[in-house]
Design a protein around this motif. Structure first.
Motif, PDB file in Angstrom:
ATOM      1  N   ARG A 212       0.998  -1.166   0.102  1.00 52.09           N
ATOM      2  CA  ARG A 212       0.045   0.027  -0.063  1.00 52.09           C
ATOM      3  C   ARG A 212       0.980   1.215  -0.190  1.00 52.09           C
ATOM      4  NH1 ARG A 212      -5.354  -1.003   2.150  1.00 52.09           N
ATOM      5  NH2 ARG A 212      -5.438  -3.130   2.850  1.00 52.09           N
ATOM      6  N   ILE A 213       1.041   1.921  -1.227  1.00 57.60           N
ATOM      7  CA  ILE A 213       2.108   2.959  -1.277  1.00 57.60           C
ATOM      8  C   ILE A 213       1.252   4.305  -1.237  1.00 57.60           C
ATOM      9  CG2 ILE A 213       3.889   3.889  -2.974  1.00 57.60           C
ATOM     10  CD1 ILE A 213       3.776   0.969  -4.175  1.00 57.60           C
ATOM     11  N   GLY A 214       1.580   5.078  -0.410  1.00 53.28           N
ATOM     12  CA  GLY A 214       1.052   6.428  -0.383  1.00 53.28           C
ATOM     13  C   GLY A 214       2.212   7.602  -0.472  1.00 53.28           C
ATOM     14  N   SER A 215       1.626   8.617  -1.030  1.00 54.72           N
ATOM     15  CA  SER A 215       2.615   9.549  -1.216  1.00 54.72           C
ATOM     16  C   SER A 215       2.205  10.996  -0.408  1.00 54.72           C
ATOM     17  CB  SER A 215       3.050  10.167  -2.580  1.00 54.72           C
ATOM     18  OG  SER A 215       3.702  11.327  -2.683  1.00 54.72           O
ATOM     19  N   LEU A 216       3.138  11.448   0.494  1.00 59.04           N
ATOM     20  CA  LEU A 216       2.773  12.791   1.114  1.00 59.04           C
ATOM     21  C   LEU A 216       3.895  13.658   0.813  1.00 59.04           C
ATOM     22  CD1 LEU A 216       0.702  11.830   4.440  1.00 59.04           C
ATOM     23  CD2 LEU A 216       0.030  13.104   2.483  1.00 59.04           C
ATOM     24  N   THR A 217       4.495  13.925  -0.273  1.00 62.77           N
ATOM     25  CA  THR A 217       5.371  14.695  -0.566  1.00 62.77           C
ATOM     26  C   THR A 217       4.979  16.094  -0.490  1.00 62.77           C
ATOM     27  OG1 THR A 217       4.892  14.551  -2.976  1.00 62.77           O
ATOM     28  CG2 THR A 217       6.732  13.189  -2.187  1.00 62.77           C
ATOM     29  N   SER A 218       5.873  16.740  -0.363  1.00 67.48           N
ATOM     30  CA  SER A 218       5.466  18.543   0.066  1.00 67.48           C
ATOM     31  C   SER A 218       5.462  18.934  -1.508  1.00 67.48           C
ATOM     32  CB  SER A 218       6.583  19.405   0.842  1.00 67.48           C
ATOM     33  OG  SER A 218       6.594  18.555   2.110  1.00 67.48           O
ATOM     34  N   LEU A 219       6.291  18.522  -2.312  1.00 68.35           N
ATOM     35  CA  LEU A 219       6.554  19.081  -3.673  1.00 68.35           C
ATOM     36  C   LEU A 219       6.542  18.208  -4.665  1.00 68.35           C
ATOM     37  CD1 LEU A 219       7.179  21.617  -5.631  1.00 68.35           C
ATOM     38  CD2 LEU A 219       9.582  21.115  -5.134  1.00 68.35           C
ATOM     39  N   SER A 220       7.329  17.146  -4.668  1.00 72.57           N
ATOM     40  CA  SER A 220       7.909  16.182  -5.833  1.00 72.57           C
ATOM     41  C   SER A 220       6.730  15.316  -6.188  1.00 72.57           C
ATOM     42  CB  SER A 220       9.195  15.250  -5.163  1.00 72.57           C
ATOM     43  OG  SER A 220       9.923  16.225  -4.727  1.00 72.57           O
ATOM     44  N   GLU A 255      -1.927  10.832  -3.274  1.00 72.58           N
ATOM     45  CA  GLU A 255      -2.419   9.598  -3.917  1.00 72.58           C
ATOM     46  C   GLU A 255      -2.047   8.231  -3.112  1.00 72.58           C
ATOM     47  OE1 GLU A 255      -3.001  10.009  -8.592  1.00 72.58           O
ATOM     48  OE2 GLU A 255      -0.860   9.642  -8.054  1.00 72.58           O
ATOM     49  N   THR A 256      -2.711   7.196  -3.093  1.00 72.69           N
ATOM     50  CA  THR A 256      -2.475   5.904  -2.713  1.00 72.69           C
ATOM     51  C   THR A 256      -2.655   4.977  -3.774  1.00 72.69           C
ATOM     52  OG1 THR A 256      -4.504   5.437  -1.612  1.00 72.69           O
ATOM     53  CG2 THR A 256      -3.310   6.684  -0.418  1.00 72.69           C
ATOM     54  N   TYR A 257      -1.908   3.959  -3.798  1.00 70.64           N
ATOM     55  CA  TYR A 257      -1.808   2.899  -4.581  1.00 70.64           C
ATOM     56  C   TYR A 257      -1.812   1.742  -3.985  1.00 70.64           C
ATOM     57  CZ  TYR A 257      -2.081   6.092  -8.461  1.00 70.64           C
ATOM     58  OH  TYR A 257      -2.222   7.060  -9.476  1.00 70.64           O
ATOM     59  N   SER A 258      -2.550   0.530  -4.049  1.00 70.76           N
ATOM     60  CA  SER A 258      -2.138  -0.785  -3.860  1.00 70.76           C
ATOM     61  C   SER A 258      -1.449  -1.574  -5.143  1.00 70.76           C
ATOM     62  CB  SER A 258      -3.173  -1.717  -3.346  1.00 70.76           C
ATOM     63  OG  SER A 258      -3.503  -1.240  -1.891  1.00 70.76           O
ATOM     64  N   VAL A 259      -0.355  -2.072  -4.781  1.00 70.25           N
ATOM     65  CA  VAL A 259       0.263  -2.736  -6.086  1.00 70.25           C
ATOM     66  C   VAL A 259       0.629  -4.163  -5.398  1.00 70.25           C
ATOM     67  CG1 VAL A 259       1.192  -0.821  -6.966  1.00 70.25           C
ATOM     68  CG2 VAL A 259       2.721  -2.164  -5.464  1.00 70.25           C
ATOM     69  N   SER A 439       5.433  24.674 -17.583  1.00 72.81           N
ATOM     70  CA  SER A 439       4.049  24.272 -16.986  1.00 72.81           C
ATOM     71  C   SER A 439       4.378  23.208 -16.066  1.00 72.81           C
ATOM     72  CB  SER A 439       3.185  23.698 -18.012  1.00 72.81           C
ATOM     73  OG  SER A 439       1.859  23.600 -17.473  1.00 72.81           O
ATOM     74  N   GLU A 440       3.777  23.137 -14.729  1.00 64.15           N
ATOM     75  CA  GLU A 440       3.887  22.197 -13.747  1.00 64.15           C
ATOM     76  C   GLU A 440       2.734  21.003 -13.504  1.00 64.15           C
ATOM     77  OE1 GLU A 440       5.112  23.981 -10.196  1.00 64.15           O
ATOM     78  OE2 GLU A 440       6.807  25.532 -11.117  1.00 64.15           O
ATOM     79  N   THR A 441       3.083  20.052 -12.771  1.00 62.98           N
ATOM     80  CA  THR A 441       2.194  19.123 -12.796  1.00 62.98           C
ATOM     81  C   THR A 441       1.750  19.527 -11.212  1.00 62.98           C
ATOM     82  OG1 THR A 441       3.334  17.351 -13.677  1.00 62.98           O
ATOM     83  CG2 THR A 441       1.621  16.458 -12.275  1.00 62.98           C
ATOM     84  N   HIS A 442       0.194  19.422 -11.038  1.00 61.12           N
ATOM     85  CA  HIS A 442      -0.513  19.876  -9.939  1.00 61.12           C
ATOM     86  C   HIS A 442      -1.251  18.580  -9.435  1.00 61.12           C
ATOM     87  CE1 HIS A 442       0.854  23.951 -10.125  1.00 61.12           C
ATOM     88  NE2 HIS A 442       0.774  23.839 -11.418  1.00 61.12           N
ATOM     89  N   PRO A 443      -1.296  17.891  -8.401  1.00 60.12           N
ATOM     90  CA  PRO A 443      -1.953  16.963  -7.797  1.00 60.12           C
ATOM     91  C   PRO A 443      -3.089  17.704  -7.165  1.00 60.12           C
ATOM     92  CG  PRO A 443       0.079  17.107  -6.318  1.00 60.12           C
ATOM     93  CD  PRO A 443       0.059  18.285  -7.396  1.00 60.12           C
ATOM     94  N   TRP A 444      -4.322  17.486  -7.595  1.00 56.70           N
ATOM     95  CA  TRP A 444      -5.509  18.113  -7.161  1.00 56.70           C
ATOM     96  C   TRP A 444      -6.280  17.157  -6.128  1.00 56.70           C
ATOM     97  CZ3 TRP A 444      -7.696  23.070  -6.900  1.00 56.70           C
ATOM     98  CH2 TRP A 444      -6.873  24.080  -7.630  1.00 56.70           C
TER      99      TRP A 444
END
Ligand SMILES: O=C1O[C@H]([C@@H](O)CO)C(O)=C1O
Length: 545
Positions: A212-220, A255-259, A439-444
């Protein structure tokens, strides 16, 4: 079933990447304790703010807070900040199984280490559309050496002080900064500190692991991979995915994913797990962990060098992964076929009164001092700007590919009032930043709801043609979605959860710079507010226990 947690939040020195930094910990830990629950459980977190000189609020990311909108933990929206020395009780139901997160939602405190995972399992008589032997959670983060205060001050100053690229990437709270790059002050950086030894995931040959992978990056934005292994994606943000196989999974903050990982490679050795920065030109070293095949020694280094991840600038392959994520065929919730309202949000970086900001349709959000939820329930109309922000921008004349001045950009705390139980489409339209050819990627991320992802595209959204290409058959539902550089993302929301909800870029500094909107729907249906969320701004005289 009730699950009670008692958490004390305080600063502690920690060295997650070997560099000593004042870190916000929960019961001494960062990442904080994992909340483990079963679908339908009620979670009660009794929080004590022992930060001494700082306010606090904690958000339960991906939990919709049905019937408890005051427990969403968003300072300025659903509650007043928790004062130093105060206790606060969050109480909410985890109504769906899946992988979720929690993190600070006040200022830039997440950056200081207040984050963790929430894992909600299915009831024992329910089976999932895939099988595995073991369950592991992996939380990814980027890590800065500057304090939240230095970062916040830079972002809100003239001249502007950008936070820059992070110093390291963490896997389950562990990374490696190259100490020879840091100052020679004794004790600040110590490569041998056990706190920064790599995270080790031990597997038994032949077994299948749900990661169960989750990302809580501040920027990346990050790519995650396991050397020599494929990953089968099966869950995204608490929804089952029609399985697909990747070498690396792209994951955006929030985001979170299960792989599924099969331990089916040469079992006489260990392998690298690797994370690397994508979307922005990286200057952060890759994050490494060890995939340890039992019974090899967990610290035995893999005999081959870590693989290089995908190229940071490969937008096409990231867009391709976005397209690949579809609802699992046995678990499709069909979206309504039509919407009642369409809101197009043009994402721009611009200057307002000399300050660097991010705006939606030329409006940059400033949070009010009185939480919206309380202001709306008590009809405190002077607590925030009653003029709603616009539903569109001048799409005929706006060139999303060039640096625009956006001279009319303003700051406001006005909100979108949505009709309860209606269907609203949100089109996120990306554009050029204030830097040429960028132009940047934004996770909404949306609070209080999941949305259907109806489509993605390059360039400017075409109101006539693009909706005809919407996926209305098997769109995935999520709570966080990227808008890719110079692209658009189309979402459909059902406004069926009474409350006041943030919708914002999950890049912490961008949210801080105003990259957010607020949706209200059905606030008159919200029950009696607990007085514990009050006490600030226009609610100063209101009762607090
Ligand atoms: O908001 C941002 O500011 C910087 C840069 O555009 C100005 O320094 C950057 O990379 C961001 O994402």
């Amino acid at each position: 079933r009730y699950r009670h947690y008692k958490w004390e939040v305080k600063y502690q020195y920690k060295s997650p990447d070997c560099f000593k930094k004042l870190t916000i910990s929960i019961n001494g830990r960062s990442p904080g304790p994992t909340i483990l629950a079963q679908q339908g459980d009620t979670i009660v977190v009794e929080l004590k703010n022992s930060l001494l000189t700082e306010n606090l609020a904690v958000h339960w990311h991906g939990i919709r807070q049905i019937g408890s909108p005051w427990s969403d933990g968003t300072e300025g929206v659903t509650q007043c900040p928790i004062l130093p020395g105060d206790n606060f009780i969050y109480k909410f139901v985890v109504d769906r199984p899946g992988t979720y997160l929690y993190h600070a939602h006040y200022g830039l405190q997440k950056e200081a280490g207040l984050y963790g995972s929430i894992i909600v399992s299915v009831p024992s008589n329910v089976s999932e559309p895939f099988t595995y032997d073991y369950d592991h959670s992996i939380i990814l983060n980027d890590w800065y050496h500057k304090s939240t205060h230095e970062q916040a001050t830079g972002l809100s100053s003239i001249p502007f002080g950008w936070v820059g690229e992070p110093q390291s990437l963490l896997i389950n709270g562990r990374g490696k900064f190259n100490c020879s790059l840091s100052s020679l002050v004794a004790g600040v950086c110590n490569a041998l500190n056990p706190e920064c030894s790599p995270y080790v995931l031990t597997v038994i040959p032949g077994k299948t692991y749900r990661l169960r992978i989750g990302s809580l990056t501040s920027l990346s934005a990050i790519s995650f991979g396991m050397q020599g292994h494929n990953l089968t994606v099966v869950e995204a943000d608490g929804h089952y995915v029609e399985p697909f196989v990747v070498k690396n999974i792209y994951i955006y903050s929030g985001e979170t994913y299960s792989v599924l990982l099969k331990a089916n490679q040469d079992s006489s050795r260990n392998y690298w797990a690797i994370t690397n920065v994508v979307s922005r030109k990286p200057s952060t070293p890759n994050g490494l962990a060890i995939l340890n095949y039992h019974p090899n020694h967990p610290e035995k280094l893999p005999p081959t060098i870590p693989p290089t991840g995908p190229l940071w600038s490969d937008t096409a392959s990231r867009l391709a992964q976005s397209f690949a994520i579809k609802a699992h065929r046995g678990h499709i919730t069909a979206p309504p076929l039509k919407s009642d309202r369409v809101i197009v949000l043009l994402n721009t970086q611009n200057k307002i009164d000399g300050f660097f900001k991010w705006s939606l349709n030329n409006v940059s959000l400033t949070l009010p001092h009185t939480p919206y939820l309380v202001a709306l329930k008590f009809n405190l109309t002077d607590a925030f700007d009653q003029t709603p922000p616009p539903d569109n921008y001048d799409s005929m004349n706006y060139d999303i590919f060039s640096v625009a001045k956006n001279v009319n950009a303003t700051s406001s705390n006005g909100i979108y009032r949505l009709k309860f139980n209606t269907t609203v489409d949100i089109i996120l339209q990306n554009a050029n930043t204030m830097t040429v050819n960028n132009s940047e990627t934004h996770p909404w991320h949306l609070h209080g709801h999941d949305f259907w992802i109806l489509g993605y595209g390059n360039g400017k959204f075409d109101m006539k043609r693009d909706p005809q290409k919407y996926n209305l058959l098997n769109p995935i539902m999520k709570n966080t979605v990227p808008v890719h550089p110079y692209g658009w993302t189309a979402l459909r929301i059902q406004t069926n959860n009474p409350g006041v909800w943030l919708f914002h870029c999950h890049i912490e500094s961008h949210f801080y710079m105003g990259m957010s909107v607020v949706f209200e729907a059905g606030v008159e249906k919200v029950g009696k507010l607990p007085s514990t969320i009050m006490g600030c701004g226009k609610t100063r005289g209101f009762h607090r226990p």
